[in-house]
Design a protein around this motif. Structure first.
Motif, PDB file in Angstrom:
ATOM      1  N   UNK A   1     -42.862   7.452 -37.812  1.00 54.89           N
ATOM      2  CA  UNK A   1     -43.899   7.238 -39.016  1.00 54.89           C
ATOM      3  C   UNK A   1     -44.112   8.278 -40.097  1.00 54.89           C
ATOM      4  N   UNK A   2     -44.100   9.443 -39.507  1.00 51.69           N
ATOM      5  CA  UNK A   2     -44.431  10.554 -40.454  1.00 51.69           C
ATOM      6  C   UNK A   2     -43.317  11.069 -41.342  1.00 51.69           C
ATOM      7  N   UNK A   3     -42.041  10.576 -41.275  1.00 53.52           N
ATOM      8  CA  UNK A   3     -40.977  10.689 -41.938  1.00 53.52           C
ATOM      9  C   UNK A   3     -40.909   9.496 -42.878  1.00 53.52           C
ATOM     10  N   UNK A   4     -41.350   8.414 -42.756  1.00 52.77           N
ATOM     11  CA  UNK A   4     -41.609   7.167 -43.351  1.00 52.77           C
ATOM     12  C   UNK A   4     -42.757   7.386 -44.316  1.00 52.77           C
ATOM     13  N   UNK A   5     -43.684   7.879 -44.079  1.00 51.86           N
ATOM     14  CA  UNK A   5     -45.002   7.602 -44.845  1.00 51.86           C
ATOM     15  C   UNK A   5     -44.788   8.255 -46.352  1.00 51.86           C
ATOM     16  N   UNK A   6     -44.236   9.316 -46.435  1.00 55.80           N
ATOM     17  CA  UNK A   6     -43.962   9.830 -47.917  1.00 55.80           C
ATOM     18  C   UNK A   6     -43.044   8.960 -48.852  1.00 55.80           C
ATOM     19  N   UNK A   7     -42.318   8.299 -48.181  1.00 57.45           N
ATOM     20  CA  UNK A   7     -41.252   7.160 -48.842  1.00 57.45           C
ATOM     21  C   UNK A   7     -42.207   5.754 -49.285  1.00 57.45           C
ATOM     22  N   UNK A   8     -42.883   5.533 -48.332  1.00 59.86           N
ATOM     23  CA  UNK A   8     -43.760   4.415 -48.330  1.00 59.86           C
ATOM     24  C   UNK A   8     -44.708   4.739 -49.661  1.00 59.86           C
ATOM     25  N   UNK A   9     -45.302   5.868 -49.716  1.00 61.78           N
ATOM     26  CA  UNK A   9     -46.330   6.194 -50.699  1.00 61.78           C
ATOM     27  C   UNK A   9     -45.469   6.193 -52.119  1.00 61.78           C
ATOM     28  N   UNK A  10     -44.225   6.483 -52.172  1.00 61.56           N
ATOM     29  CA  UNK A  10     -43.391   6.372 -53.330  1.00 61.56           C
ATOM     30  C   UNK A  10     -42.806   5.224 -53.697  1.00 61.56           C
ATOM     31  N   UNK A  11     -42.746   4.102 -52.684  1.00 70.55           N
ATOM     32  CA  UNK A  11     -42.423   3.115 -53.188  1.00 70.55           C
ATOM     33  C   UNK A  11     -43.391   2.115 -53.571  1.00 70.55           C
ATOM     34  N   UNK A  12     -44.530   2.408 -53.255  1.00 64.56           N
ATOM     35  CA  UNK A  12     -45.726   1.545 -53.072  1.00 64.56           C
ATOM     36  C   UNK A  12     -45.871   0.884 -54.739  1.00 64.56           C
ATOM     37  N   UNK A  13     -45.884   1.794 -55.495  1.00 67.12           N
ATOM     38  CA  UNK A  13     -46.057   1.267 -56.923  1.00 67.12           C
ATOM     39  C   UNK A  13     -45.208   0.273 -57.539  1.00 67.12           C
ATOM     40  N   UNK A  14     -43.608   0.423 -56.829  1.00 66.36           N
ATOM     41  CA  UNK A  14     -42.731  -0.701 -57.407  1.00 66.36           C
ATOM     42  C   UNK A  14     -42.984  -1.923 -56.396  1.00 66.36           C
ATOM     43  N   UNK A  15     -43.453  -1.843 -55.327  1.00 63.43           N
ATOM     44  CA  UNK A  15     -43.662  -2.903 -54.362  1.00 63.43           C
ATOM     45  C   UNK A  15     -44.973  -3.846 -55.046  1.00 63.43           C
TER      46      UNK A  15
END
Length: 192
Positions: free
Chosen positions: A23-37
Motif C-alpha cells: 500500500x505504501x508503494x501504491x498510495x503516491x500513484x493513487x494520488x497522482x491518478x485520482x484527478x484523471x479518475x
C-alpha cells in the motif's frame, strides 16, 4: 458480445482502505491518478454513460457494496475514496480475484446493458487492470485504458503492462480527457 453500442466506464478497486501489502508503494500513484479518475467519472455521469465499480471484497464474504464503501470511508485513506465513491446510479460488482471478469456477473451485466466498449481506470495497472484488459480482449470487447487514471505499485511493471495491453491485446491507451463517453462513445474510442 456485440461490437456496436455504448461504452461503460469501469472503476477498478478504488473503494479501498489501503491497509494491505504494498500500500505504501501504491498510495503516491493513487494520488497522482485520482484527478484523471475523477474527471472520467464526472464526464461519464454527465453523459449518462454506465459507471460500473468492480471492487475487491477483501475477503468479507458477507459484505455488500454499502458495507465495503463504509469501511473504506471510515479507513485511514478516506480522502482517496470520497472523491470517487459510487453514486445512486452507479453499478457495483464484487470480485475476489484480479480480473473484473473472473467469476463475477460482469459479462452478463454488460450483455444486458448492451455495452460494446469498456474504459478501464483504477488500480493496480500491472495487476488487476492488466488481467481485466486481457479478459476483455479474450471476449473481443474493445477496451481503452486511461493512462493518467490508473495507479501502480511498480512503475516499470506498469509501463510494461501498458505496452503489453496495447501491443498484445489491442487495448487503446490515451489520456482521460481524450476518452469519448455517452452519445459520442461509438468507435473509435478515443479522439484522433
Amino acid at each position: 458480445m456485440q461490437q456496436t453500442g455504448p461504452t461503460a466506464l469501469v472503476v477498478i478497486d478504488m473503494i479501498n482502505t489501503y491497509e494491505h501489502e504494498d500500500a505504501e508503494l501504491l498510495l503516491p500513484s493513487v494520488r497522482e491518478a485520482l484527478p484523471g479518475i475523477r474527471r472520467l467519472i464526472s464526464r461519464a455521469r454527465d453523459a449518462e454513460a454506465d459507471v460500473i465499480y468492480v471492487n475487491d471484497n477483501f475477503g468479507r464474504w458477507r459484505s455488500h457494496h454499502d458495507e465495503i464503501l463504509g469501511i473504506a470511508l471510515d479507513g485511514p485513506h478516506a480522502d482517496l475514496v470520497e472523491p470517487v465513491k459510487p453514486d445512486a446510479d452507479s453499478m457495483f460488482v464484487v470480485k475476489a480475484r484480479h480480473s473484473i471478469f473472473f467469476q463475477t456477473p460482469l459479462e452478463y451485466l454488460l450483455d444486458r446493458r448492451h455495452i460494446a466498449h469498456l474504459v478501464l481506470c483504477g488500480q493496480v495497472t500491472e495487476q488487476c487492470v492488466l488481467y481485466s484488459a486481457l479478459d476483455a480482449h479474450i471476449r473481443r470487447l474493445p477496451t481503452i485504458v486511461a493512462t493518467d487514471a490508473v495507479a501502480h505499485i511498480h512503475r516499470d511493471l506498469a509501463d510494461a503492462a501498458l505496452r503489453m495491453m496495447e501491443c498484445n491485446m489491442g487495448t487503446r491507451l490515451c489520456r482521460a480527457d481524450e476518452v469519448r463517453l455517452g452519445a459520442e462513445s461509438g468507435a473509435p474510442l478515443s479522439r484522433p
